[in-house]
Design a protein around this motif. Structure first.
Motif, mmCIF file in Angstrom:
data_model
loop_
_atom_site.group_PDB
_atom_site.id
_atom_site.type_symbol
_atom_site.label_atom_id
_atom_site.label_comp_id
_atom_site.label_asym_id
_atom_site.label_seq_id
_atom_site.Cartn_x
_atom_site.Cartn_y
_atom_site.Cartn_z
ATOM 1 N N ILE A 132 0.836 -1.206 0.000
ATOM 2 C CA ILE A 132 0.000 0.000 0.000
ATOM 3 C C ILE A 132 0.870 1.256 0.000
ATOM 4 O O ILE A 132 0.609 2.204 -0.747
ATOM 5 C CB ILE A 132 -0.968 -0.019 1.201
ATOM 6 C CG1 ILE A 132 -1.999 -1.139 0.996
ATOM 7 C CG2 ILE A 132 -1.655 1.335 1.377
ATOM 8 C CD1 ILE A 132 -2.836 -1.441 2.228
ATOM 9 N N GLU A 133 1.924 1.262 0.800
ATOM 10 C CA GLU A 133 2.839 2.420 0.845
ATOM 11 C C GLU A 133 3.500 2.646 -0.508
ATOM 12 O O GLU A 133 3.628 3.790 -0.955
ATOM 13 C CB GLU A 133 3.914 2.204 1.912
ATOM 14 C CG GLU A 133 3.394 2.249 3.321
ATOM 15 C CD GLU A 133 4.420 1.765 4.340
ATOM 16 O OE1 GLU A 133 5.561 1.425 3.948
ATOM 17 O OE2 GLU A 133 4.074 1.734 5.534
ATOM 18 N N ALA A 134 3.937 1.568 -1.164
ATOM 19 C CA ALA A 134 4.615 1.696 -2.455
ATOM 20 C C ALA A 134 3.669 2.233 -3.524
ATOM 21 O O ALA A 134 4.047 3.098 -4.322
ATOM 22 C CB ALA A 134 5.197 0.352 -2.883
ATOM 23 N N VAL A 135 2.438 1.748 -3.541
ATOM 24 C CA VAL A 135 1.467 2.225 -4.525
ATOM 25 C C VAL A 135 1.112 3.681 -4.244
ATOM 26 O O VAL A 135 1.051 4.506 -5.162
ATOM 27 C CB VAL A 135 0.212 1.317 -4.553
ATOM 28 C CG1 VAL A 135 -0.898 1.950 -5.387
ATOM 29 C CG2 VAL A 135 0.569 -0.060 -5.089
ATOM 30 N N ARG A 136 0.914 4.028 -2.986
ATOM 31 C CA ARG A 136 0.603 5.415 -2.624
ATOM 32 C C ARG A 136 1.735 6.350 -3.082
ATOM 33 O O ARG A 136 1.486 7.397 -3.689
ATOM 34 C CB ARG A 136 0.395 5.545 -1.120
ATOM 35 C CG ARG A 136 0.033 6.965 -0.694
ATOM 36 C CD ARG A 136 -0.232 7.068 0.798
ATOM 37 N NE ARG A 136 -1.478 6.379 1.099
ATOM 38 C CZ ARG A 136 -1.628 5.461 2.041
ATOM 39 N NH1 ARG A 136 -0.602 5.095 2.788
ATOM 40 N NH2 ARG A 136 -2.792 4.894 2.245
ATOM 41 N N ALA A 137 2.979 5.968 -2.829
ATOM 42 C CA ALA A 137 4.124 6.796 -3.238
ATOM 43 C C ALA A 137 4.191 6.910 -4.759
ATOM 44 O O ALA A 137 4.492 7.977 -5.300
ATOM 45 C CB ALA A 137 5.420 6.206 -2.687
ATOM 46 N N ASP A 138 3.901 5.820 -5.464
ATOM 47 C CA ASP A 138 3.916 5.833 -6.926
ATOM 48 C C ASP A 138 2.851 6.786 -7.472
ATOM 49 O O ASP A 138 3.124 7.579 -8.379
ATOM 50 C CB ASP A 138 3.683 4.409 -7.448
ATOM 51 C CG ASP A 138 3.895 4.280 -8.939
ATOM 52 O OD1 ASP A 138 4.968 4.692 -9.433
ATOM 53 O OD2 ASP A 138 2.997 3.756 -9.614
#
Length: 77
Positions: free
Chosen positions: A57-63
């Motif tokens: 979730i963190e990686a997708v949010r940052a992307d």
């Protein structure tokens, strides 16, 4: 006008691949293909040993946030 940030995404595929980062040679990453409600599809990469739901979730949010920073900008050559 700023676009609203998506509030959900769907994981379409997860693959383990040898890391392409020089500092991670010999290790594995998970590459995740995800889809936004708009139908747009993107990928993120997470070190396999760090992979879990929260990290995804963190990686997708940052992307999404990084993409929004650049979307719609015009540059002059």
């Amino acid at each position: 006008m700023e676009q609203a940030k998506p509030r959900e995404f769907k994981v379409l595929q997860i693959r383990d691949i040898p890391s392409l980062r020089r500092d991670r040679l010999g290790r594995w990453d998970k590459v995740i293909l995800y889809e936004l409600p708009s139908g747009d599809r993107y990928t993120v990469s997470i070190p396999r040993e760090e992979f879990n739901e929260q990290r995804l979730i963190e990686a997708v949010r940052a992307d999404i946030e990084e993409r929004a920073r650049w979307q719609g900008k015009t540059f002059r050559l």
